[in-house]
Motif scaffolding. Sequence first.
Motif, short mmCIF file in Angstrom:
data_model
loop_
_atom_site.label_atom_id
_atom_site.label_comp_id
_atom_site.label_asym_id
_atom_site.label_seq_id
_atom_site.Cartn_x
_atom_site.Cartn_y
_atom_site.Cartn_z
N TYR A 153 4.05 1.59 -4.90
CA TYR A 153 2.64 1.99 -5.03
C TYR A 153 1.92 0.46 -5.46
O TYR A 153 0.90 0.26 -4.86
CB TYR A 153 2.45 2.72 -6.61
N VAL A 154 2.52 -0.50 -6.14
CA VAL A 154 2.06 -1.68 -6.37
C VAL A 154 1.94 -2.42 -5.26
O VAL A 154 0.84 -3.40 -4.95
CB VAL A 154 2.72 -2.48 -7.65
N LEU A 155 3.00 -2.42 -4.27
CA LEU A 155 2.99 -3.29 -3.02
C LEU A 155 1.95 -2.94 -2.06
O LEU A 155 1.10 -3.57 -1.41
CB LEU A 155 4.13 -2.87 -2.34
N LYS A 156 1.74 -1.46 -1.98
CA LYS A 156 0.64 -0.85 -1.25
C LYS A 156 -0.70 -1.07 -1.76
O LYS A 156 -1.89 -1.25 -1.00
CB LYS A 156 0.89 0.63 -0.93
N HIS A 157 -1.19 -1.17 -3.21
CA HIS A 157 -2.27 -1.02 -3.74
C HIS A 157 -2.69 -2.25 -4.35
O HIS A 157 -4.19 -2.36 -4.81
CB HIS A 157 -2.61 0.33 -4.48
N LEU A 158 -1.74 -3.33 -4.42
CA LEU A 158 -2.17 -4.49 -5.34
C LEU A 158 -3.62 -5.19 -5.05
O LEU A 158 -4.32 -5.38 -5.91
CB LEU A 158 -0.91 -5.48 -5.30
N PRO A 159 -4.01 -5.29 -4.09
CA PRO A 159 -5.35 -6.25 -3.56
C PRO A 159 -6.47 -5.40 -3.65
O PRO A 159 -7.59 -5.78 -4.05
CB PRO A 159 -4.94 -6.44 -2.14
N TYR A 160 -6.20 -3.81 -4.12
CA TYR A 160 -7.30 -3.04 -4.21
C TYR A 160 -7.51 -2.79 -5.82
O TYR A 160 -8.38 -2.04 -6.20
CB TYR A 160 -7.18 -1.76 -3.38
N LEU A 161 -6.63 -3.43 -6.81
CA LEU A 161 -6.75 -2.95 -8.17
C LEU A 161 -7.60 -3.99 -8.67
O LEU A 161 -7.58 -4.99 -8.37
CB LEU A 161 -5.40 -2.82 -8.48
#
Length: 325
Positions: A181-189
């Motif tokens: 989850y964090v790899l996929k969404h990190l730049p959008y958090l």
Amino acid sequence: MAFAEKYINPFTDFGFKKLFGSEPNKDLLIDFLNQVVLPEQHRITELSYTRNEHLGATELDRKAIFDLYCIGRNGERFIVEMQKAKQNYFKDRSVFYASFPIQEQAKRGEWDFQLTEIYTVGVLDFVFSEDADEKEVRHEVKLKDQNGRVFYKKLTFVYLEMPHFTKTEEELETTYDKWLYVLKHLPYLDSKPKALQEKVFDQLFAAAEIAKFTPDEMNAYEQSLKYYRDLKNVIDTAIMEGETKGRLEGEIKGRLEGIKEGIKEGIKEGIKEGIKEGEIKGRMAAITESIVKQLLRGKLAPEEIAEDFGVDLEFVLQIKKEQGL
């Protein structure tokens, strides 16, 4: 430069190495490998980084350049790569790279050929499965016999097809889920999600915060992010318009001929099925600029650059000649 995002994009070269390839963040890589790659009975507690370039005895050997290459305390070898775009002969390349940590274990004199475990890990920002109906995220590949029994357990390939990971924050259950989850969404958090309470994620979000970068890191990340966005834009546009690889190569060749001859007719020949001239110019400029950067870096041979971008070798050589490289 001010970035709209708060956290780094791990699919950029700089972002991936910042989070996983530096000594201060080694704990992140150890936890990632333990949770996502290794079986429960084989956890690692320590590893050391080695040279990314494989300095072999032949020119062919020296073409092997890994994103990350590290060795566990018990001699386990890990090749870890973040792949942004599908490449020709992707699986062949993985097997070829795995041969180097095998060869380097050879010993002079009397040797019984005993090897340590080797893991090739690919985090993929694309789908590589031939079966369009298969939506699995994690693929673990080993050498097996005709009955499906493992023939050799010390060579393992693990591929993560990130586009297939669709869990929401509320659906996260395991640390494995949370890593994906964090790899996929990190730049959008905008902040660390409440579901990610493990200490390792505190370290990850601290390391990923762009505002803490030095000016040199800011500049390096900006260049890496631009390359990633250019490449992704080309790929996304091609998918959206239903273009095949062959058609895209034809457009690129047509555009190059148009530039060389200095006439508009050359541009028109490179445009297929009504694609607007402005769109092809944008894709052409992005691909050409990215290839120039790779040539300037000097780490990859023209043949490898051509394979990575899915273009003909002649195209890369033409750019190299025009740039005087």
